[in-house]
Design an enzyme around this catalytic site. Structure first.
Site, PDB file in Angstrom:
ATOM      1  CE  LYS A 172      -2.548   1.385   3.289  1.00  0.00           C
ATOM      2  NZ  LYS A 172      -2.190   2.864   4.017  1.00  0.00           N
ATOM      3  CG  ASP A 204      -5.350   4.354   1.342  1.00  0.00           C
ATOM      4  OD1 ASP A 204      -6.541   4.808   0.623  1.00  0.00           O
ATOM      5  OD2 ASP A 204      -4.217   4.240   2.263  1.00  0.00           O
ATOM      6  CE  LYS A 226      -8.180   6.884   3.754  1.00  0.00           C
ATOM      7  NZ  LYS A 226      -6.579   5.921   3.126  1.00  0.00           N
ATOM      8  CG  ASP A 233     -12.087  17.107  -6.959  1.00  0.00           C
ATOM      9  OD1 ASP A 233     -13.200  17.564  -7.955  1.00  0.00           O
ATOM     10  OD2 ASP A 233     -11.250  17.205  -7.241  1.00  0.00           O
ATOM     11  CB  THR A 248     -11.468   4.576  11.876  1.00  0.00           C
ATOM     12  OG1 THR A 248      -9.951   4.275  11.525  1.00  0.00           O
ATOM     13  CG2 THR A 248     -11.542   3.250  11.481  1.00  0.00           C
ATOM     14  NE  ARG A 291       1.366   1.702  13.391  1.00  0.00           N
ATOM     15  CZ  ARG A 291       1.083   2.265  13.648  1.00  0.00           C
ATOM     16  NH1 ARG A 291       1.443   3.610  14.997  1.00  0.00           N
ATOM     17  NH2 ARG A 291      -0.623   2.456  13.966  1.00  0.00           N
TER      18      ARG A 291
END
Ligand code: C5P
Length: 236
Positions: free
Chosen positions: A35, A62, A64, A67, A126, A217
């Protein structure tokens, strides 16, 4: 993009081309995709995507997109030309915007012979709670708003959604079977939560109905990232 054999998407949350490519070299044999998010893309430009694709690995871009439909369609076209396998748009951009994104993915792929990427909808971030939604004029709780936006994404013909692990089971109850669910917030049983608050283990998320697991991570910050990824794969 069909259901993968290896569902692990490694989040390359690093600021430099060199550090990202070092992770890709090490992890390509044990990752389903990588990603590339806003930090890495803004720092390195599209070259990072080309360099990852040169290794044969798949890329999840990614960024996002959100528009007007024409602009999103053009951004999706550029992403297909770059040969990414998955990309994200905000479902709050609306039905017409999502339809334009999906149509652009299909048409550009036909025109160029590149793979048609999976267009994924992002619902409610989130970082948002119900108060944050009210502040921007959305008078629903987060769960209802996620369901509303997920239904709209399915209606627009998107192939998948990004969702929190705790949303998977509910979304699976009403979404068409073919919609793929891509889930961050994954933590192996023995690893730290970091700033993730509501997590599932890789195995739990797959059992709940996830199609892909986005993991950063627990793999990239491990002393031996390759061993960490292999250990996660072994639990699936
Ligand atoms: O390091 P960690 O496994 O928490 O990384 C998760 C990745 O998924 C990060 O790139 C993060 O930005 C992304 N993500 C997330 N939660 C969301 C959406 C995306 O953690 N709701």
């Amino acid at each position: 993009m069909s259901q993968p054999r290896n569902p692990i998407i490694v989040a390359l949350d690093v600021p430099h081309l060199e550090s990202a490519l070092a992770l890709v070299q090490q992890l390509a044999p044990v990752a389903g995709a990588f990603k590339v998010g806003k930090e890495l893309f803004v720092a390195t430009g599209p070259d990072i995507v080309r360099r990852i694709r040169d290794t044969g690995a798949s890329v999840f871009l990614d960024l996002k997109f959100h528009d007007i439909p024409n602009t999103v369609a053009k951004a999706v076209e550029a992403a297909v030309r770059l040969d990414v396998q998955m990309l994200t748009v905000h479902t709050s951009g609306g039905l017409a915007m999502m339809q334009a994104a999906q149509r652009s993915a299909e048409e550009t792929s036909l025109r160029t012979g590149k793979t048609q990427p999976l267009v994924l909808g992002v619902t409610v971030l989130t970082s948002f709670n119900t108060n944050d939604l009210a502040e921007v004029g959305v008078p629903h709780d987060v769960g209802n708003q996620v369901e509303r936006l997920a239904s709209l994404a399915a209606k627009a013909g998107l192939g998948g959604l990004v969702c929190s692990p705790l949303e998977i089971a509910r979304l699976r109850q009403f979404l068409p079977q073919h919609v793929q669910l891509v889930t961050p917030g994954i933590r192996p049983a023995d690893s730290r939560a970091d700033d993730q608050k509501r997590t599932l283990t890789p195995r739990e998320a797959m059992a709940a109905g996830a199609s892909w697991l986005v993991i950063g991570r627990p793999i990239c910050a491990a002393p031996d990232p390759r061993a960490a990824a292999e250990a996660i794969l072994a639990t699936l």
